[in-house]
Enzyme design. Structure first.
Site, mmCIF file in Angstrom:
data_model
loop_
_atom_site.group_PDB
_atom_site.id
_atom_site.type_symbol
_atom_site.label_atom_id
_atom_site.label_comp_id
_atom_site.label_asym_id
_atom_site.label_seq_id
_atom_site.Cartn_x
_atom_site.Cartn_y
_atom_site.Cartn_z
ATOM 1 N N ARG A 36 8.202 -16.074 -35.957
ATOM 2 C CA ARG A 36 7.230 -15.146 -35.361
ATOM 3 C C ARG A 36 5.984 -14.926 -36.198
ATOM 4 N NH1 ARG A 36 12.148 -13.796 -33.755
ATOM 5 N NH2 ARG A 36 12.450 -13.805 -31.499
ATOM 6 N N HIS A 68 13.127 -26.423 -34.872
ATOM 7 C CA HIS A 68 12.273 -26.015 -33.757
ATOM 8 C C HIS A 68 11.007 -25.393 -34.338
ATOM 9 C CE1 HIS A 68 10.836 -24.099 -30.121
ATOM 10 N NE2 HIS A 68 11.788 -24.661 -29.409
ATOM 11 N N TYR A 71 6.914 -19.976 -32.899
ATOM 12 C CA TYR A 71 6.398 -19.618 -31.567
ATOM 13 C C TYR A 71 4.878 -19.525 -31.442
ATOM 14 C CZ TYR A 71 11.239 -18.179 -30.643
ATOM 15 O OH TYR A 71 12.589 -18.154 -30.484
ATOM 16 N N HIS A 108 6.736 -27.350 -28.636
ATOM 17 C CA HIS A 108 6.320 -26.951 -27.295
ATOM 18 C C HIS A 108 4.944 -27.520 -27.003
ATOM 19 C CE1 HIS A 108 9.131 -23.218 -26.853
ATOM 20 N NE2 HIS A 108 9.780 -24.351 -26.962
ATOM 21 N N GLU A 143 9.040 -30.973 -25.910
ATOM 22 C CA GLU A 143 9.987 -30.296 -25.024
ATOM 23 C C GLU A 143 9.302 -29.928 -23.702
ATOM 24 O OE1 GLU A 143 11.834 -26.789 -26.715
ATOM 25 O OE2 GLU A 143 13.023 -26.437 -24.900
ATOM 26 N N ASP A 177 15.031 -29.596 -21.858
ATOM 27 C CA ASP A 177 15.654 -28.273 -21.788
ATOM 28 C C ASP A 177 16.057 -28.020 -20.331
ATOM 29 O OD1 ASP A 177 15.867 -25.355 -21.396
ATOM 30 O OD2 ASP A 177 15.211 -25.206 -23.475
ATOM 31 N N HIS A 180 14.508 -24.803 -18.734
ATOM 32 C CA HIS A 180 13.087 -24.996 -18.431
ATOM 33 C C HIS A 180 12.895 -25.889 -17.202
ATOM 34 C CE1 HIS A 180 12.029 -24.127 -22.951
ATOM 35 N NE2 HIS A 180 12.621 -23.125 -22.354
ATOM 36 N N HIS A 214 18.507 -29.719 -24.872
ATOM 37 C CA HIS A 214 18.703 -28.274 -24.970
ATOM 38 C C HIS A 214 19.461 -27.856 -23.727
ATOM 39 C CE1 HIS A 214 15.240 -27.007 -27.907
ATOM 40 N NE2 HIS A 214 16.301 -27.487 -28.544
ATOM 41 N N ASP A 227 11.098 -18.099 -18.369
ATOM 42 C CA ASP A 227 11.820 -18.714 -19.488
ATOM 43 C C ASP A 227 12.842 -17.739 -20.072
ATOM 44 O OD1 ASP A 227 12.702 -20.209 -21.579
ATOM 45 O OD2 ASP A 227 10.798 -20.250 -22.669
ATOM 46 N N HIS A 229 16.884 -17.766 -20.994
ATOM 47 C CA HIS A 229 18.098 -18.579 -21.080
ATOM 48 C C HIS A 229 19.330 -17.724 -20.778
ATOM 49 C CE1 HIS A 229 15.894 -21.331 -24.207
ATOM 50 N NE2 HIS A 229 15.205 -21.145 -23.102
ATOM 51 N N GLU A 259 20.783 -22.982 -26.776
ATOM 52 C CA GLU A 259 19.898 -21.886 -27.200
ATOM 53 C C GLU A 259 20.217 -20.693 -26.317
ATOM 54 O OE1 GLU A 259 16.337 -24.196 -26.221
ATOM 55 O OE2 GLU A 259 15.725 -24.008 -28.305
HETATM 56 ZN ZN ZN Z 1 13.181 -21.521 -23.330
HETATM 57 MN MN MN Z 2 14.587 -25.216 -25.491
HETATM 58 MN MN MN Z 3 11.869 -24.682 -27.235
#
Ligand code: ZN
Ligand code: MN
Ligand code: MN
Length: 279
Positions: A36, A68, A71, A108, A143, A177, A180, A214, A227, A229, A259
């Protein structure tokens, strides 16, 4: 079977391996630092050595471990200042993977923020090309996104279009994913729908480019672009479709990484167990 989940690095990056082993993971994902923030503490020689020793004694294979990206970076954005920071972060993460002996970096595709996909694609190609100049054998994975407003690469065609422009080919691949894809409009709920979506993926992107799956169930409905999960088999995709995905992907030896949320509904261990049962 290579299956596992995202694990925390709290207390040191090497601690992630202990957590993966305790969860029965034969594949896992980490953030290399706080996801973050923009800043990252450098990885010490000791920390990297300890991580790699633990990986070696865990028996988890190198192609089943990934980092990964944090963000905040947006590799498709039009504004100079945040874009520069984003590209620098990408390069930094490639270096951190290299230091840790980690093969895959999941990224991403970001958002063009309203200026259009064409300009977004140019930004992405430039960012990835810069990162590929770093001397390492780290493979950068693109992804697929959930299809939020202005987001890039949620349609398989656009995703492939970006991937196919990247050189050298061996330095790039994809991470699919399932949450997604589903919320972006690709049905996975039944055996038939899942196998059709996977065939479409193979035709447009290709299994040879798929390095990590994913596996996530979804909180939202088909095509909702949300988004969020959910636990394996307990969300809007459900058991039947995810079982088909797991069987098909596992047959190809591709690592499956969850995830799924951390809450009281179900533990990581039980989500992993559910996936093993599907296989
Ligand atoms: Zn996601
Ligand atoms: Mn993912
Ligand atoms: Mn991701």
């Amino acid at each position: 079977m290579k299956v596992g989940c995202h694990v925390s690095i709290s207390g040191g990056i090497d601690k992630a391996v202990d957590r993966a082993v305790n969860n029965g993971c034969t594949a896992f994902q980490i953030f290399s630092r706080n996801p973050r923030g923009w800043r990252a503490k450098t990885i010490s020689k000791d920390e990297s050595a300890s991580f790699q020793e633990k990986v070696a004694s865990s028996g988890i294979s190198r192609d089943a471990i990934c980092v990964h990206m944090p963000y905040l970076p947006n590799l498709a954005g039009p504004n100079e200042e945040p874009y520069k920071k984003s590209v620098n972060t990408l390069k930094g993460e490639v270096e951190r993977c290299d230091q840790l002996g980690i093969q895959y970096l999941v990224t991403h595709l970001g958002s063009h923020l309203g200026v259009g996909a064409e300009r977004g694609i140019k930004r992405l190609i430039n960012a990835y090309t810069e990162a590929s100049k770093i001397d390492s054998d780290v493979t950068i994975l693109l992804e697929n996104m959930a299809g939020q407003k202005n987001s890039m690469g949620y349609r398989f065609e656009e995703w492939a279009q970006i991937l196919n422009q990247l050189e050298p080919k061996g330095r790039f691949g994809v991470c699919l994913d399932t949450c997604h894809a589903f919320v972006a409009g690709y049905d996975l709920r039944t055996q038939e729908a899942a196998s059709q979506t996977l065939e479409e993926f193979d035709r447009i992107v290709g299994y040879d480019r798929l390095k990590i799956l994913h596996l996530n169930d979804a909180k939202g409905e088909l095509g909702c672009n949300l988004d969020r999960h959910y636990h394996i088999g307990l969300g809007s995709i459900g058991e039947e479709g995810l079982r088909e995905v797991v069987r098909t992907i596992n047959q190809q030896g591709i690592p499956i990484i969850l995830e799924t949320p951390i809450d009281n509904t179900r533990t990581d261990i039980d989500n992993i167990r559910a996936v093993k049962q599907f296989a």
